[in-house]
Design a protein around this motif. Structure first.
Motif, PDB file in Angstrom:
ATOM      1  N   VAL A   1      68.369 -22.326 -34.608  1.00 46.38           N
ATOM      2  CA  VAL A   1      67.784 -20.996 -34.732  1.00 46.38           C
ATOM      3  C   VAL A   1      67.458 -20.705 -36.189  1.00 46.38           C
ATOM      4  O   VAL A   1      68.215 -21.054 -37.090  1.00 46.38           O
ATOM      5  CB  VAL A   1      68.766 -19.916 -34.203  1.00 46.38           C
ATOM      6  N   LYS A   2      66.326 -20.024 -36.390  1.00 45.89           N
ATOM      7  CA  LYS A   2      65.957 -19.501 -37.698  1.00 45.89           C
ATOM      8  C   LYS A   2      65.489 -18.070 -37.476  1.00 45.89           C
ATOM      9  O   LYS A   2      64.702 -17.803 -36.568  1.00 45.89           O
ATOM     10  CB  LYS A   2      64.849 -20.335 -38.336  1.00 45.89           C
ATOM     11  N   VAL A   3      66.015 -17.141 -38.296  1.00 45.95           N
ATOM     12  CA  VAL A   3      65.674 -15.731 -38.150  1.00 45.95           C
ATOM     13  C   VAL A   3      65.227 -15.142 -39.479  1.00 45.95           C
ATOM     14  O   VAL A   3      65.506 -15.676 -40.542  1.00 45.95           O
ATOM     15  CB  VAL A   3      66.873 -14.903 -37.625  1.00 45.95           C
ATOM     16  N   LYS A   4      64.544 -14.011 -39.367  1.00 43.79           N
ATOM     17  CA  LYS A   4      64.163 -13.209 -40.525  1.00 43.79           C
ATOM     18  C   LYS A   4      64.786 -11.841 -40.307  1.00 43.79           C
ATOM     19  O   LYS A   4      64.666 -11.254 -39.226  1.00 43.79           O
ATOM     20  CB  LYS A   4      62.647 -13.107 -40.625  1.00 43.79           C
TER      21      LYS A   4
ATOM     22  N   LYS B   1      67.601 -11.751 -26.447  1.00 44.81           N
ATOM     23  CA  LYS B   1      67.815 -10.304 -26.294  1.00 44.81           C
ATOM     24  C   LYS B   1      68.887  -9.785 -27.244  1.00 44.81           C
ATOM     25  O   LYS B   1      68.956  -8.592 -27.525  1.00 44.81           O
ATOM     26  CB  LYS B   1      68.239  -9.984 -24.863  1.00 44.81           C
ATOM     27  N   ILE B   2      69.727 -10.678 -27.732  1.00 45.73           N
ATOM     28  CA  ILE B   2      70.848 -10.258 -28.567  1.00 45.73           C
ATOM     29  C   ILE B   2      70.374  -9.636 -29.882  1.00 45.73           C
ATOM     30  O   ILE B   2      71.066  -8.793 -30.458  1.00 45.73           O
ATOM     31  CB  ILE B   2      71.835 -11.426 -28.807  1.00 45.73           C
ATOM     32  N   LEU B   3      69.186 -10.014 -30.331  1.00 43.57           N
ATOM     33  CA  LEU B   3      68.659  -9.431 -31.570  1.00 43.57           C
ATOM     34  C   LEU B   3      68.462  -7.928 -31.424  1.00 43.57           C
ATOM     35  O   LEU B   3      68.751  -7.163 -32.356  1.00 43.57           O
ATOM     36  CB  LEU B   3      67.353 -10.111 -31.977  1.00 43.57           C
ATOM     37  N   GLN B   4      68.004  -7.486 -30.272  1.00 45.51           N
ATOM     38  CA  GLN B   4      67.833  -6.047 -30.039  1.00 45.51           C
ATOM     39  C   GLN B   4      69.190  -5.346 -30.025  1.00 45.51           C
ATOM     40  O   GLN B   4      69.322  -4.234 -30.531  1.00 45.51           O
ATOM     41  CB  GLN B   4      67.075  -5.791 -28.732  1.00 45.51           C
ATOM     42  N   ASN B   5      70.195  -6.003 -29.466  1.00 44.83           N
ATOM     43  CA  ASN B   5      71.543  -5.430 -29.447  1.00 44.83           C
ATOM     44  C   ASN B   5      72.085  -5.262 -30.866  1.00 44.83           C
ATOM     45  O   ASN B   5      72.740  -4.266 -31.171  1.00 44.83           O
ATOM     46  CB  ASN B   5      72.485  -6.291 -28.618  1.00 44.83           C
ATOM     47  N   VAL B   6      71.823  -6.250 -31.717  1.00 47.60           N
ATOM     48  CA  VAL B   6      72.260  -6.173 -33.113  1.00 47.60           C
ATOM     49  C   VAL B   6      71.537  -5.031 -33.819  1.00 47.60           C
ATOM     50  O   VAL B   6      72.154  -4.241 -34.539  1.00 47.60           O
ATOM     51  CB  VAL B   6      72.033  -7.518 -33.842  1.00 47.60           C
TER      52      VAL B   6
ATOM     53  N   LEU C   1      76.948  -7.139 -36.248  1.00 49.60           N
ATOM     54  CA  LEU C   1      76.905  -8.407 -35.521  1.00 49.60           C
ATOM     55  C   LEU C   1      77.984  -8.526 -34.455  1.00 49.60           C
ATOM     56  O   LEU C   1      78.036  -9.533 -33.752  1.00 49.60           O
ATOM     57  CB  LEU C   1      77.049  -9.577 -36.510  1.00 49.60           C
ATOM     58  N   GLN C   2      78.824  -7.532 -34.339  1.00 52.48           N
ATOM     59  CA  GLN C   2      79.916  -7.589 -33.370  1.00 52.48           C
ATOM     60  C   GLN C   2      79.435  -7.084 -32.010  1.00 52.48           C
ATOM     61  O   GLN C   2      79.834  -6.027 -31.535  1.00 52.48           O
ATOM     62  CB  GLN C   2      81.104  -6.758 -33.872  1.00 52.48           C
ATOM     63  N   VAL C   3      78.538  -7.847 -31.407  1.00 49.20           N
ATOM     64  CA  VAL C   3      77.986  -7.496 -30.094  1.00 49.20           C
ATOM     65  C   VAL C   3      78.384  -8.563 -29.085  1.00 49.20           C
ATOM     66  O   VAL C   3      78.722  -9.686 -29.456  1.00 49.20           O
ATOM     67  CB  VAL C   3      76.441  -7.366 -30.144  1.00 49.20           C
TER      68      VAL C   3
ATOM     69  N   THR D   1      66.324  -3.122 -40.322  1.00 51.55           N
ATOM     70  CA  THR D   1      65.126  -2.463 -39.790  1.00 51.55           C
ATOM     71  C   THR D   1      64.340  -3.387 -38.864  1.00 51.55           C
ATOM     72  O   THR D   1      63.548  -2.907 -38.063  1.00 51.55           O
ATOM     73  CB  THR D   1      64.217  -1.984 -40.938  1.00 51.55           C
ATOM     74  N   ASP D   2      64.556  -4.693 -38.992  1.00 48.21           N
ATOM     75  CA  ASP D   2      63.852  -5.629 -38.122  1.00 48.21           C
ATOM     76  C   ASP D   2      64.572  -6.967 -38.133  1.00 48.21           C
ATOM     77  O   ASP D   2      65.089  -7.392 -39.164  1.00 48.21           O
ATOM     78  CB  ASP D   2      62.402  -5.820 -38.590  1.00 48.21           C
ATOM     79  N   LEU D   3      64.612  -7.598 -36.978  1.00 46.34           N
ATOM     80  CA  LEU D   3      65.105  -8.964 -36.839  1.00 46.34           C
ATOM     81  C   LEU D   3      64.048  -9.740 -36.066  1.00 46.34           C
ATOM     82  O   LEU D   3      63.658  -9.330 -34.973  1.00 46.34           O
ATOM     83  CB  LEU D   3      66.424  -9.005 -36.064  1.00 46.34           C
TER      84      LEU D   3
END
Length: 129
Positions: A60-63, A89-94, A100-102, A72-74
């Motif tokens: 995985v690579k994220v911004k 979908k976990i990015l929206q939860n974060v 990050l504790q989701v 403000t954005d993931l």
């Protein structure tokens, strides 16, 4: 004699494949127990950061965009997965919870943890994109 060598080579290949498989399986099974840092977003300077994390076969690579102590954005830049597409979908939860504790996404635990670790990497290492 030639047959004996062929059998020996085949046996060695089988053992090597088995050991590699066990190593991969052990790393994947350890994922759910990996700690995820509880990052104080107020301490992260404003900016756009990239992070990555990989445990074969998941990569995985994220911004991550941070502004005024908030995510403000993931954005998922890369997600190589087996059956873990649902974990995205976990990015929206974060974003919603601002930490990050989701909970991981059921049925996509490995990818969920790798995604969280990639976000953690972005926010801790703060590699500017």
């Amino acid at each position: 004699m030639k047959l004996l060598w062929v059998l020996l080579v085949v046996a060695v290949i089988i053992v090597v494949v088995f050991l590699l498989y066990r190593r991969i399986e052990n790393k994947l099974n350890a994922l759910p127990g990996l700690p995820i840092a509880d990052i104080d977003l107020r301490q992260v300077p404003d900016g756009t950061y990239t992070g990555s994390y990989a445990v074969f076969p998941v990569r995985v690579k994220v911004k991550a965009n941070v502004s005024d102590g908030k995510l403000t954005d993931l954005t998922l830049l890369e997600h190589r997965n087996g059956q873990g597409k649902e974990a995205e979908k976990i990015l929206q939860n974060v974003l919603s919870s601002q930490h990050l504790q989701v909970d991981v996404i059921s049925g996509a635990t490995y990818s969920s943890v790798v995604i969280l670790k990639a976000v953690e990497s972005a926010l801790i290492d703060q590699k500017i994109r």
